[in-house]
Design an enzyme around this catalytic site. Sequence first.
Site, PDB file in Angstrom:
ATOM      1  N   PHE B 217      41.725  45.218  29.610  1.00 22.91           N
ATOM      2  CA  PHE B 217      41.027  44.434  30.623  1.00 22.91           C
ATOM      3  C   PHE B 217      40.533  45.377  31.712  1.00 22.91           C
ATOM      4  O   PHE B 217      41.333  46.041  32.373  1.00 22.91           O
ATOM      5  CB  PHE B 217      41.926  43.367  31.257  1.00 22.91           C
ATOM      6  CG  PHE B 217      41.169  42.503  32.228  1.00 22.91           C
ATOM      7  CD1 PHE B 217      40.552  41.337  31.805  1.00 22.91           C
ATOM      8  CD2 PHE B 217      41.030  42.877  33.552  1.00 22.91           C
ATOM      9  CE1 PHE B 217      39.810  40.560  32.694  1.00 22.91           C
ATOM     10  CE2 PHE B 217      40.289  42.115  34.454  1.00 22.91           C
ATOM     11  CZ  PHE B 217      39.685  40.949  34.013  1.00 22.91           C
ATOM     12  N   ASP B 326      42.099  53.536  34.347  1.00 21.46           N
ATOM     13  CA  ASP B 326      41.922  52.339  35.173  1.00 21.46           C
ATOM     14  C   ASP B 326      43.288  51.921  35.719  1.00 21.46           C
ATOM     15  O   ASP B 326      44.110  51.350  35.007  1.00 21.46           O
ATOM     16  CB  ASP B 326      41.303  51.226  34.313  1.00 21.46           C
ATOM     17  CG  ASP B 326      41.176  49.905  35.068  1.00 21.46           C
ATOM     18  OD1 ASP B 326      41.742  49.772  36.174  1.00 21.46           O
ATOM     19  OD2 ASP B 326      40.508  48.995  34.533  1.00 21.46           O
ATOM     20  N   LYS B 357      43.131  45.907  44.058  1.00 25.09           N
ATOM     21  CA  LYS B 357      44.359  45.109  44.209  1.00 25.09           C
ATOM     22  C   LYS B 357      45.274  45.614  45.336  1.00 25.09           C
ATOM     23  O   LYS B 357      44.936  45.488  46.504  1.00 25.09           O
ATOM     24  CB  LYS B 357      45.099  45.050  42.876  1.00 25.09           C
ATOM     25  CG  LYS B 357      44.369  44.173  41.824  1.00 25.09           C
ATOM     26  CD  LYS B 357      45.235  43.985  40.607  1.00 25.09           C
ATOM     27  CE  LYS B 357      44.568  43.223  39.506  1.00 25.09           C
ATOM     28  NZ  LYS B 357      44.742  41.783  39.602  1.00 25.09           N
ATOM     29  N   THR B 381      25.017  47.960  49.292  1.00 17.24           N
ATOM     30  CA  THR B 381      24.908  47.711  50.730  1.00 17.24           C
ATOM     31  C   THR B 381      26.178  48.123  51.470  1.00 17.24           C
ATOM     32  O   THR B 381      26.139  48.896  52.417  1.00 17.24           O
ATOM     33  CB  THR B 381      24.619  46.222  51.008  1.00 17.24           C
ATOM     34  OG1 THR B 381      23.376  45.893  50.405  1.00 17.24           O
ATOM     35  CG2 THR B 381      24.537  45.944  52.510  1.00 17.24           C
TER      36      THR B 381
END
Lengths: 500, 500
Positions: B217, B326, B357, B381
């Site tokens: 994931f 990751d 997280k 941005t």
Amino acid sequence: MASSLLTRQLAISLQQNLCLAAPGCRYVSRTATKTVSEFEYDAPSMKTAVPGPKSQELMRQLGEIQNVGAVHFFCNYEESRGNYLVDVDGNRMLDVYTQISSIPIGYNHPALIKVMTNPNNVSAFVNRPALGILPPENFPDKLFESLLSIAPSGMSRVQTMACGSCSNENAFKSMFIWYRNKERGYASPSEQEVGTCMINQSPGCPDLSILSFMGAFHGRTMGCLAATHSKAIHKLDIPSFDWPIAPFPKLQYPLEEFVRENAQEEARCLEEVEDLIVKWRQKGRPVAGIVIEPIQAEGGDNHASPDFFSKLRNIARKHGCAFHVDEVQTGGGTTGKFWAHENWGLDDPADVVSFSKKLLTGGYYHRDELQPDKPYRIFNTWMGDPSKNLFLSEVLNVIRRENLLEEVTRSGKALLQGLYALQTQYPHILSRARGQGTFCAIDACNDATRDSIMLKARNKGLFMGSCGEKTIRFRPALVFKEYHVHQLLNILNNILAEHK
Amino acid sequence: MASSLLTRQLAISLQQNLCLAAPGCRYVSRTATKTVSEFEYDAPSMKTAVPGPKSQELMRQLGEIQNVGAVHFFCNYEESRGNYLVDVDGNRMLDVYTQISSIPIGYNHPALIKVMTNPNNVSAFVNRPALGILPPENFPDKLFESLLSIAPSGMSRVQTMACGSCSNENAFKSMFIWYRNKERGYASPSEQEVGTCMINQSPGCPDLSILSFMGAFHGRTMGCLAATHSKAIHKLDIPSFDWPIAPFPKLQYPLEEFVRENAQEEARCLEEVEDLIVKWRQKGRPVAGIVIEPIQAEGGDNHASPDFFSKLRNIARKHGCAFHVDEVQTGGGTTGKFWAHENWGLDDPADVVSFSKKLLTGGYYHRDELQPDKPYRIFNTWMGDPSKNLFLSEVLNVIRRENLLEEVTRSGKALLQGLYALQTQYPHILSRARGQGTFCAIDACNDATRDSIMLKARNKGLFMGSCGEKTIRFRPALVFKEYHVHQLLNILNNILAEHK
């Protein structure tokens, strides 16, 4: 370096909050009713060339950590006020770029400082929830009072996200889900679909497409990037999807002087849109949705008429494609309406409207049918940030209380008139002035001239943005008044008068 | 509903800040040194079944705006403390899921409340900058004091982003850019590349791929989603890329009892990885990067050995692919090390490490070569949010001051021992207890049993998460002590004893 000015202002605000319970405290409402014009500076004030020595030293430091090629200068946000951005060298500039159009009511607005100092709000900042599974008690109320109070016509559903790209990515996903559900007659997915999607293969991961426009900018994650076609540097080296790209009308300005020519150009583009939808269906990559900006911003401030958008919306309906209006840059009041698509005068302007920037949170509204049929299909850990909704509520209060949309319309007219006057006076340098509200732009004769004007303006205390190949874009905050317009025009005029 | 308890706590904190200037104020340091255990509740306390009537009413209201199928209950974050999450019906639960593993030091930690009430910090919340062009003065300092103070071995560069998906998307992009720059010998892109990338075509948008693992994931935007293979509901109906997917080792637990079998399984998977790299190169979609979680979380808490990761890292090096670890869920101390990859014992563990997280901001570290050659290639941005960096600095202070990594190691051992004891006692219900630090999991005999245990536990005041097909995952905050482990095990034991 902590700002003494802001610290004093804040200490007062904290004291006011603390004396809320004390009877007869005469300071309580003063912060709330103070307008930004009472609060801000009077004019630019320059001490060094920009970037000054402190900015340059900080750039060297940050350069050890990141590519700083895009950094203009370092800011002293504590000392910035309203329309004026102060840098670390003590230069104070009239800011008409406002953090890429993302500061709605100016720097350090007293109403926003009050949000920070309200004890009831602390928990929303300190405990960021996973909104999709464990929302806070006031979440529905806050959505009603903020985002739903400004929902586009025909939409009562909204999903918050952390940024503009995530908003558009998830809007695309909801269009794909909606489209496939229609195709399978709202039946459960087949075993083959469930199996193949796990390994990225069709039919589970179908060959669907999003139709976008040349010159569009919808973000930089890989789904959004496949619908973005403004500058090569954004897209080079990144794998993409075979999705159709239609021409965006290249209109002549001022619009009212070229009605017939522009209508022809728009008709040509709409015809191409229909051709592409048919072609991509034939090659097995049907168009699930059409995505478009009401004014192409990054791509060079390109406008199209209400008639164009109305017909495009009908084409989407006719071919069964969802219609997604990306208001990430145009939304939030800068065109004089809260949403730029309100200028089209449609009751049913879109199936999806995405936002971010001036709304302070990302997200998208959608019609009921676009809601995913099951949980966890549109989902992530945070799904937005309730602390941003608190600021947004207060921004909306200020917009209403201070009639800022009227103000934007007024300032916008003055700005556009001023730009017309400048291009008449300097026709060898400037052309194609255009705008809606304060969402204005003007072209220079070439990119080098554009860049030179912008640097000179910055050194004289006017900070502007660029877009397209040779365009200057104006993106002031909603508190940009006629008084500021005249400051801007004076500085520009002085530069142009000296320009060789 | 504003919480009287928190409001009182905060009023004290505000007063303390205000009296900072007053000599001899004896309250100043009390908030700072208070540990969460002095601050929080003693135990769960349940008043209704969950969701209770107030949660159900709020769910009905929110259901008018969003799909609420994933909502467990509504929370009273003001009243929540440390490891205890309080809901709107007054139920107080021991929370070992912590907002999908994103609350680092418990709810309403006094140190974080202090960040909010420090007048010097207000500007960072009220004026969110466009970090890529106009960073605040203290930005390099804050990066050094927060993210760079915990940088993985070999990495001195970091880019912040707003969420986990944006972090991984941009990490993928930086791997693609790096790979293509290598391929073209660091020369300028050709005219053909610049032209074709604008219309999504090769060679400008090259057919490169990211190799990922079954069960992985990495997020839900379209690039991340193409590397995600945990549940069909995440991927169904969304177009994807033809990228290679390798098997992730299916190990037997406890790991130390199946060393030989597990080594064989890992060798099989590594062989497959090399085959896929060769195959995808042959079919014209070379692997630019390999992405992997140190422990597959959403996919079912699947572990692999340090030897596996070390060999995988070598395979990446051998084939010229970037290696992306990751750590969005594993990072931030929950495994007993700050980064889970520290358990591999490598000096050069990765080319890219992404996070989000528990770090409160998204982002990724990378080796120098992975920095894009030009500005605006990795850009958006906001590019993160400096107000989150303020909270992170304080979280890191608390982790150091309270030795929370040692605490996690201690609590984690107690938790895993307890889970072993439970699966020995209830072998027909539980199996495959596994974990590192408090990042622990155990399997139920099937998904219905898992779901039933979780609901019963919730009604007894223990809130857990699920993952994979039939796994319960434990993701407590770093302030989860042995005392809390025993509460958790007692509740679980009571439920299992009653389980039919």
